[in-house]
Motif scaffolding. Structure first.
Motif, PDB file in Angstrom:
ATOM      1  N   GLY A  62      18.440   5.410  12.100  1.00  0.00           N
ATOM      2  CA  GLY A  62      19.815   5.719  11.470  1.00  0.00           C
ATOM      3  C   GLY A  62      21.386   5.164  12.075  1.00  0.00           C
ATOM      4  N   ASP A  63      21.449   5.534  13.182  1.00  0.00           N
ATOM      5  CA  ASP A  63      22.702   5.859  14.147  1.00  0.00           C
ATOM      6  C   ASP A  63      21.824   4.696  15.269  1.00  0.00           C
ATOM      7  OD1 ASP A  63      24.255   7.264  12.500  1.00  0.00           O
ATOM      8  OD2 ASP A  63      23.005   8.843  12.614  1.00  0.00           O
ATOM      9  N   ILE A  64      23.107   4.667  16.035  1.00  0.00           N
ATOM     10  CA  ILE A  64      23.156   4.109  16.814  1.00  0.00           C
ATOM     11  C   ILE A  64      23.596   5.033  17.766  1.00  0.00           C
ATOM     12  CG2 ILE A  64      24.712   2.543  18.830  1.00  0.00           C
ATOM     13  CD1 ILE A  64      26.070   0.983  16.484  1.00  0.00           C
ATOM     14  N   VAL A  65      22.445   5.532  18.899  1.00  0.00           N
ATOM     15  CA  VAL A  65      22.087   6.949  19.810  1.00  0.00           C
ATOM     16  C   VAL A  65      22.271   6.269  21.278  1.00  0.00           C
ATOM     17  CG1 VAL A  65      20.169   7.729  20.117  1.00  0.00           C
ATOM     18  CG2 VAL A  65      21.080   7.295  18.247  1.00  0.00           C
ATOM     19  N   LEU A  66      23.197   6.978  21.625  1.00  0.00           N
ATOM     20  CA  LEU A  66      22.969   6.867  23.158  1.00  0.00           C
ATOM     21  C   LEU A  66      21.927   8.186  24.107  1.00  0.00           C
ATOM     22  CD1 LEU A  66      25.994   6.742  24.187  1.00  0.00           C
ATOM     23  CD2 LEU A  66      24.594   5.454  24.308  1.00  0.00           C
ATOM     24  N   VAL A  67      20.585   8.220  24.237  1.00  0.00           N
ATOM     25  CA  VAL A  67      20.183   9.616  24.999  1.00  0.00           C
ATOM     26  C   VAL A  67      19.928  10.013  25.730  1.00  0.00           C
ATOM     27  CG1 VAL A  67      17.414  10.445  25.618  1.00  0.00           C
ATOM     28  CG2 VAL A  67      18.103   9.031  23.181  1.00  0.00           C
ATOM     29  N   ASN A  68      20.722  10.671  26.353  1.00  0.00           N
ATOM     30  CA  ASN A  68      21.161  10.864  28.161  1.00  0.00           C
ATOM     31  C   ASN A  68      20.592  11.624  28.605  1.00  0.00           C
ATOM     32  OD1 ASN A  68      23.101  13.243  29.518  1.00  0.00           O
ATOM     33  ND2 ASN A  68      23.950  10.711  30.369  1.00  0.00           N
ATOM     34  N   VAL A  69      20.233  11.232  29.256  1.00  0.00           N
ATOM     35  CA  VAL A  69      18.890  11.697  30.195  1.00  0.00           C
ATOM     36  C   VAL A  69      20.070  13.459  31.465  1.00  0.00           C
ATOM     37  CG1 VAL A  69      17.336  12.456  32.303  1.00  0.00           C
ATOM     38  CG2 VAL A  69      16.843  10.449  30.504  1.00  0.00           C
ATOM     39  N   TRP A  70      19.431  14.080  31.132  1.00  0.00           N
ATOM     40  CA  TRP A  70      20.215  14.904  32.454  1.00  0.00           C
ATOM     41  C   TRP A  70      19.382  15.915  32.612  1.00  0.00           C
ATOM     42  CZ3 TRP A  70      21.801  20.179  31.331  1.00  0.00           C
ATOM     43  CH2 TRP A  70      21.548  20.566  30.266  1.00  0.00           C
ATOM     44  N   ALA A  71      19.825  17.031  33.788  1.00  0.00           N
ATOM     45  CA  ALA A  71      19.569  18.374  34.076  1.00  0.00           C
ATOM     46  C   ALA A  71      20.376  19.205  34.674  1.00  0.00           C
ATOM     47  CB  ALA A  71      18.386  17.880  35.204  1.00  0.00           C
ATOM     48  N   THR A  72      20.477  20.296  35.144  1.00  0.00           N
ATOM     49  CA  THR A  72      21.381  20.824  36.404  1.00  0.00           C
ATOM     50  C   THR A  72      20.914  21.159  37.338  1.00  0.00           C
ATOM     51  OG1 THR A  72      19.588  22.924  35.935  1.00  0.00           O
ATOM     52  CG2 THR A  72      21.305  22.796  34.246  1.00  0.00           C
ATOM     53  N   TRP A  73      19.927  20.730  37.898  1.00  0.00           N
ATOM     54  CA  TRP A  73      19.396  20.665  39.459  1.00  0.00           C
ATOM     55  C   TRP A  73      20.732  18.912  39.730  1.00  0.00           C
ATOM     56  CZ3 TRP A  73      16.789  15.409  39.247  1.00  0.00           C
ATOM     57  CH2 TRP A  73      16.464  15.641  37.940  1.00  0.00           C
ATOM     58  N   CYS A  74      20.818  18.281  39.300  1.00  0.00           N
ATOM     59  CA  CYS A  74      21.427  16.651  39.597  1.00  0.00           C
ATOM     60  C   CYS A  74      23.188  17.078  39.683  1.00  0.00           C
ATOM     61  CB  CYS A  74      21.139  15.973  37.751  1.00  0.00           C
ATOM     62  SG  CYS A  74      21.581  14.470  38.080  1.00  0.00           S
ATOM     63  N   PRO A  75      23.166  16.396  40.291  1.00  0.00           N
ATOM     64  CA  PRO A  75      24.874  16.237  41.219  1.00  0.00           C
ATOM     65  C   PRO A  75      25.815  15.600  40.221  1.00  0.00           C
ATOM     66  CG  PRO A  75      23.677  16.144  43.039  1.00  0.00           C
ATOM     67  CD  PRO A  75      22.519  16.311  41.744  1.00  0.00           C
ATOM     68  N   THR A  76      24.757  14.537  40.105  1.00  0.00           N
ATOM     69  CA  THR A  76      25.771  13.153  39.457  1.00  0.00           C
ATOM     70  C   THR A  76      26.464  13.615  38.216  1.00  0.00           C
ATOM     71  OG1 THR A  76      24.782  11.455  41.197  1.00  0.00           O
ATOM     72  CG2 THR A  76      25.510  10.449  39.177  1.00  0.00           C
ATOM     73  N   CYS A  77      24.893  14.430  37.281  1.00  0.00           N
ATOM     74  CA  CYS A  77      24.937  14.506  36.158  1.00  0.00           C
ATOM     75  C   CYS A  77      26.422  15.489  35.936  1.00  0.00           C
ATOM     76  CB  CYS A  77      24.211  15.248  35.595  1.00  0.00           C
ATOM     77  SG  CYS A  77      22.358  14.456  35.473  1.00  0.00           S
ATOM     78  N   LYS A  78      26.833  16.225  36.432  1.00  0.00           N
ATOM     79  CA  LYS A  78      27.871  17.176  36.309  1.00  0.00           C
ATOM     80  C   LYS A  78      29.524  16.305  36.732  1.00  0.00           C
ATOM     81  CE  LYS A  78      30.496  21.414  38.844  1.00  0.00           C
ATOM     82  NZ  LYS A  78      29.980  22.550  39.541  1.00  0.00           N
ATOM     83  N   TYR A  79      29.160  14.955  37.537  1.00  0.00           N
ATOM     84  CA  TYR A  79      30.062  14.575  37.623  1.00  0.00           C
ATOM     85  C   TYR A  79      30.227  13.522  36.400  1.00  0.00           C
ATOM     86  CZ  TYR A  79      31.863   9.783  37.958  1.00  0.00           C
ATOM     87  OH  TYR A  79      32.626   8.656  38.164  1.00  0.00           O
ATOM     88  N   GLU A  80      29.566  12.565  35.574  1.00  0.00           N
ATOM     89  CA  GLU A  80      29.695  12.035  34.562  1.00  0.00           C
ATOM     90  C   GLU A  80      29.617  13.286  32.917  1.00  0.00           C
ATOM     91  OE1 GLU A  80      26.090   9.578  32.662  1.00  0.00           O
ATOM     92  OE2 GLU A  80      25.288  11.950  32.974  1.00  0.00           O
ATOM     93  N   HIS A  81      29.802  14.499  33.277  1.00  0.00           N
ATOM     94  CA  HIS A  81      29.300  15.684  31.954  1.00  0.00           C
ATOM     95  C   HIS A  81      31.170  15.171  31.310  1.00  0.00           C
ATOM     96  CE1 HIS A  81      27.396  18.216  29.324  1.00  0.00           C
ATOM     97  NE2 HIS A  81      28.466  19.094  29.037  1.00  0.00           N
TER      98      HIS A  81
END
Length: 182
Positions: A62-81
């Motif tokens: 029903g909406d335009i959706v972004l599904v973001n794959v993330w994890a605490t073990w991922c250093p790049t995820c911390k940058y992106e957050h």
């Protein structure tokens, strides 16, 4: 024949060098996804915050959706957050998380420490939905239109430059399609 055998290791090293050079010139963010143009795979997983709440692909419709794959073990995820926190403020899209192969308690603490930009995060402890999506690692982001069709897969961190170049034009197109009833 004897001189050819002497040069065989050199020929093999040169051939290997050519193959490796070709591999280094590829952009890992251009990895194709077999799911682009297809519906979101079926799943039934619990949310990260509420172990009793089960969500499915229907919850993303029903909406335009972004599904973001993330994890605490991922250093790049911390940058992106921090960029995701800003993106979540955009009323044109809904941002959902897919916590991938992670520890529930650590992931819950992460969202308390760094702010939670997600409508909800799907807890994919075993990586089954990630496998169905063809996830190579975190972070990855999928754009899903209002019909539940995957329109884009992006591997790597989202920041302002990437958002403007890779996502804004597609989001504008999807908003226009939705407004026209397509």
């Amino acid at each position: 024949m004897g001189s050819f055998i002497r040069f065989l290791p050199l020929i093999l090293v040169i051939a290997l060098g050519v193959v490796l050079y070709r591999g280094l010139s590829l952009n890992p963010q251009d990895m194709p996804s077999a799911l682009v143009g297809k519906t979101m795979p079926a799943f039934a997983l619990k949310t990260l915050k509420d172990n009793g709440q089960v969500v499915t692909q229907v919850d993303l419709l029903g909406d335009i959706v972004l599904v973001n794959v993330w994890a605490t073990w991922c250093p790049t995820c911390k940058y992106e957050h921090p960029y995701l926190v800003d993106i979540a403020k955009d009323p044109q899209v809904k941002l959902y998380g897919l916590n991938y192969k992670d520890d529930r308690a650590a992931a819950q603490q992460w969202l308390k420490n760094y702010d939670d930009p997600y409508v909800f995060s799907i807890f994919d402890e075993e990586g089954t939905l990630g496998l169905d999506l063809g996830v190579y690692g975190a972070p990855e982001t999928f754009v899903i239109d209002h019909h539940g069709i995957i329109r884009k897969r992006f591997a790597g961190a989202i920041d302002t430059r990437v958002w403007r170049r890779e996502f804004e034009p597609l989001i504008a197109q999807l908003v226009e399609e939705k407004n026209q009833g397509k």
